[in-house]
Structures are given as C-alpha cells and as structure tokens.
Design an enzyme around this catalytic site. Sequence first.
Site, PDB file in Angstrom:
ATOM      1  CE1 TYR A   1      -5.191  -1.670   4.347  1.00 38.34           C
ATOM      2  CE2 TYR A   1      -3.918   0.336   4.014  1.00 38.34           C
ATOM      3  CZ  TYR A   1      -4.555  -0.783   3.496  1.00 38.34           C
ATOM      4  OH  TYR A   1      -4.526  -1.016   2.143  1.00 38.34           O
TER       5      TYR A   1
ATOM      6  CB  SER B   1      -0.845  -0.023   1.281  1.00 39.29           C
ATOM      7  OG  SER B   1      -1.464   1.220   1.510  1.00 39.29           O
TER       8      SER B   1
HETATM    9  P1  NAD Z   1     -11.809  -4.977  -1.328  1.00 39.19           P
HETATM   10  O1  NAD Z   1     -12.348  -4.621  -0.021  1.00 39.19           O
HETATM   11  O2  NAD Z   1     -12.680  -4.938  -2.539  1.00 39.19           O
HETATM   12  O3  NAD Z   1     -11.123  -6.396  -1.284  1.00 39.19           O
HETATM   13  C1  NAD Z   1     -10.620  -6.992  -0.128  1.00 39.19           C
HETATM   14  C2  NAD Z   1     -10.647  -8.487  -0.312  1.00 39.19           C
HETATM   15  O4  NAD Z   1     -10.158  -9.119   0.874  1.00 39.19           O
HETATM   16  C3  NAD Z   1     -12.069  -9.005  -0.540  1.00 39.19           C
HETATM   17  O5  NAD Z   1     -12.049 -10.016  -1.501  1.00 39.19           O
HETATM   18  C4  NAD Z   1     -12.422  -9.588   0.823  1.00 39.19           C
HETATM   19  O6  NAD Z   1     -13.391 -10.605   0.759  1.00 39.19           O
HETATM   20  C5  NAD Z   1     -11.060 -10.118   1.262  1.00 39.19           C
HETATM   21  N1  NAD Z   1     -11.023 -10.358   2.695  1.00 39.19           N
HETATM   22  C6  NAD Z   1     -11.058  -9.440   3.696  1.00 39.19           C
HETATM   23  N2  NAD Z   1     -11.085 -10.054   4.892  1.00 39.19           N
HETATM   24  C7  NAD Z   1     -11.063 -11.394   4.638  1.00 39.19           C
HETATM   25  C8  NAD Z   1     -11.084 -12.546   5.462  1.00 39.19           C
HETATM   26  N3  NAD Z   1     -11.158 -12.474   6.805  1.00 39.19           N
HETATM   27  N4  NAD Z   1     -11.053 -13.754   4.860  1.00 39.19           N
HETATM   28  C9  NAD Z   1     -11.011 -13.848   3.520  1.00 39.19           C
HETATM   29  N5  NAD Z   1     -10.990 -12.801   2.683  1.00 39.19           N
HETATM   30  C10 NAD Z   1     -11.013 -11.580   3.242  1.00 39.19           C
HETATM   31  O7  NAD Z   1     -10.609  -3.962  -1.531  1.00 39.19           O
HETATM   32  P2  NAD Z   1      -9.339  -4.000  -2.510  1.00 39.19           P
HETATM   33  O8  NAD Z   1      -8.958  -2.595  -2.690  1.00 39.19           O
HETATM   34  O9  NAD Z   1      -9.573  -4.841  -3.694  1.00 39.19           O
HETATM   35  O10 NAD Z   1      -8.255  -4.675  -1.563  1.00 39.19           O
HETATM   36  C11 NAD Z   1      -7.346  -5.653  -1.991  1.00 39.19           C
HETATM   37  C12 NAD Z   1      -5.992  -5.429  -1.369  1.00 39.19           C
HETATM   38  O11 NAD Z   1      -5.447  -4.214  -1.884  1.00 39.19           O
HETATM   39  C13 NAD Z   1      -6.039  -5.258   0.154  1.00 39.19           C
HETATM   40  O12 NAD Z   1      -4.925  -5.903   0.724  1.00 39.19           O
HETATM   41  C14 NAD Z   1      -5.916  -3.744   0.319  1.00 39.19           C
HETATM   42  O13 NAD Z   1      -5.393  -3.407   1.557  1.00 39.19           O
HETATM   43  C15 NAD Z   1      -4.977  -3.429  -0.823  1.00 39.19           C
HETATM   44  N6  NAD Z   1      -4.946  -2.032  -1.223  1.00 39.19           N
HETATM   45  C16 NAD Z   1      -6.044  -1.396  -1.718  1.00 39.19           C
HETATM   46  C17 NAD Z   1      -5.945  -0.062  -2.096  1.00 39.19           C
HETATM   47  C18 NAD Z   1      -7.106   0.718  -2.635  1.00 39.19           C
HETATM   48  O14 NAD Z   1      -6.994   1.930  -2.804  1.00 39.19           O
HETATM   49  N7  NAD Z   1      -8.241   0.111  -2.922  1.00 39.19           N
HETATM   50  C19 NAD Z   1      -4.743   0.608  -1.978  1.00 39.19           C
HETATM   51  C20 NAD Z   1      -3.637  -0.081  -1.487  1.00 39.19           C
HETATM   52  C21 NAD Z   1      -3.746  -1.382  -1.118  1.00 39.19           C
END
Ligand code: NAD
Length: 252
Positions: free
Chosen positions: A157, A144
């Site tokens: 986080y 991130s």
């Molecule tokens: P999102 O919330 O759409 O996806 C998160 C995913 O993690 C989902 O599929 C959810 O079901 C899964 N998850 C969460 N808790 C869980 C658990 N206990 N068991 C199984 N699965 C679980 O958001 P995203 O943005 O697609 O996030 C994906 C990754 O990217 C994450 O690690 C997030 O921290 C990272 N990220 C996102 C951003 C952003 O701006 N969206 C930026 C940097 C990093």
Amino acid sequence: MDNLFSLKGKTAVVTGSNTGLGQAICVAYAKYGANVVGVSRRSSDETKKLVEDLGGKFFEVRADLSTTEPVKGIIEASFNHFGSCDILVNNAGIIKREDAINVLEADWNQVIDVNLNVVFFLSQEFAKENIKRGKTAKIINICSMLSYQGGIRVPAYTASKSAVIGLTRALCNEWASKGINVNGIAPGYMETNNTTQIRSDEERQEEILKRIPQNRWGKPSDVAGAAIFLASDASNYVNGFTIAVDGGWLAR
Ligand code: NAD
C-alpha cells in the site's frame, strides 16, 4: 463573476463509487452540478439514489479494476452517455495488512494493480481522449498519508501510494501544457471500510487519534471540498500538487 466552483455541464468519472470517499465525492460533484459516471465492482445503487435525490445524473459502469482490461470501456462510456469526460477521480484502492516478512507475491501484485497500474492506464486513456478532442480536463488521484510516510504492516500500500504522488507530478509535467491538470488528495485517517480493521483495535485507534491535531478521525464528506476545488475552474492554475485533508496529521 461566475461561480468558480461550479461543475455544471461537466462529467466526472469516479472509481470506487459504491462506498466511502468515492461515494462522498460522487454526491459532492452532483451537488455542484456534474454528471457522474460511477465505476465499481459492486452495485453503486445507493450512490445512484443519493445523486438522483439531489437532481443529479448518475451512470454506473460495473468493472473490476484489478486489471487494465476495462479502462477503454470506462472512458468510452462517459463520452457515449454524457458526451464528455472532464474529470477523472482515481479513488478505488485496496489495502492488505501483513508483516512485510510474510507478504505473498499475489497480494503484493493485487495492491499494485488496483492502486497504481490501473490509475496510470485509466489516466492515460482519459488524457488521450481529451487531448484528441482539444478539451481541458482534470485528474485527481487519491493518495494517502503513506504517500509521505512508511506506515506499519502495509508495504505494498505504501509503495503504491508513494508511487501515485510521484505519478501525479510526472503526469503534470507531460500533460499540463495540453490542458490537463493532474493533482492529488491525500486523506488522513478516515472512517471508511479501508480503516475498519485498525479502528477495531482500540489501542491503535487511540494512538492514531492522539496524533491528529484536530482530535477526530475524518469523515468521507471531509474530502468533498478539496475534490470540488480540484475539479473546478477554481484550481485551473494548480497542477502536480497533492492536498492533504488530514486534520493536521502531517503538521505533527
Ligand atoms: P473503501 O474500502 O470504502 O473504498 C474503496 C473503494 O475501492 C470501494 O468502492 C471498492 O469497491 C473499490 N475497489 C477496490 N478494489 C476494486 C477493484 N478491484 N475494482 C473496482 N473497485 C475496487 O475505502 P475508502 O477509504 O473510501 O478508500 C478510497 C480511497 O481512499 C482508496 O484509494 C484508499 O486507499 C484511499 N484512502 C483512504 C484513507 C482512509 O483512511 N479511509 C486514507 C487515505 C487514503
């Protein structure tokens, strides 16, 4: 020369496969020929359909990644179903927004469990099984901007994502000589469920947009290129490094 980016004949385990970045990575891998094992708490039917529409193969493992209990079964499922487990994308993650002064211990622990503890133990099981078989393999950790910066109102986080970038380097140091590449992707501000809350705050959304040199939020498909690169032979000598996919955010 063969296509350096092809994933044909490889199997990728992607956690958090039902939505957002995880779903986009599953689709990208299927396009480049990989079989996909999608791990999610909720149904990944939509992802399965997207993969199968491309002629790909998708196997769902339903698991709650807030404990390490499902770790062994996930890696086993990949070997049993597709005969290999060549790529692991540690993508599942959660974020909880609260003033640091008010964060509850249970919320802190939940974020660290999903975003860090399971990432380590799933990587350990993945590496163990591939090293045992003498197979080369790739781990990609989703980091991130908060692997580099402090963030606001998301201390657990930030702690977890800062730890994951360090873990990426630490695991490279131990496993690179055994044929395992461990790299990361640090997405910038992407339009997914993870950022729904800050995008609904107009002032905050505008503030963020103004700071992104590319002048737009990222889309899930924006991470596809880096995810394919780090999973493919094109990155065979890239190890311990995290690539930012952030529209220039870190350059500011
Ligand atoms: P999102 O919330 O759409 O996806 C998160 C995913 O993690 C989902 O599929 C959810 O079901 C899964 N998850 C969460 N808790 C869980 C658990 N206990 N068991 C199984 N699965 C679980 O958001 P995203 O943005 O697609 O996030 C994906 C990754 O990217 C994450 O690690 C997030 O921290 C990272 N990220 C996102 C951003 C952003 O701006 N969206 C930026 C940097 C990093």
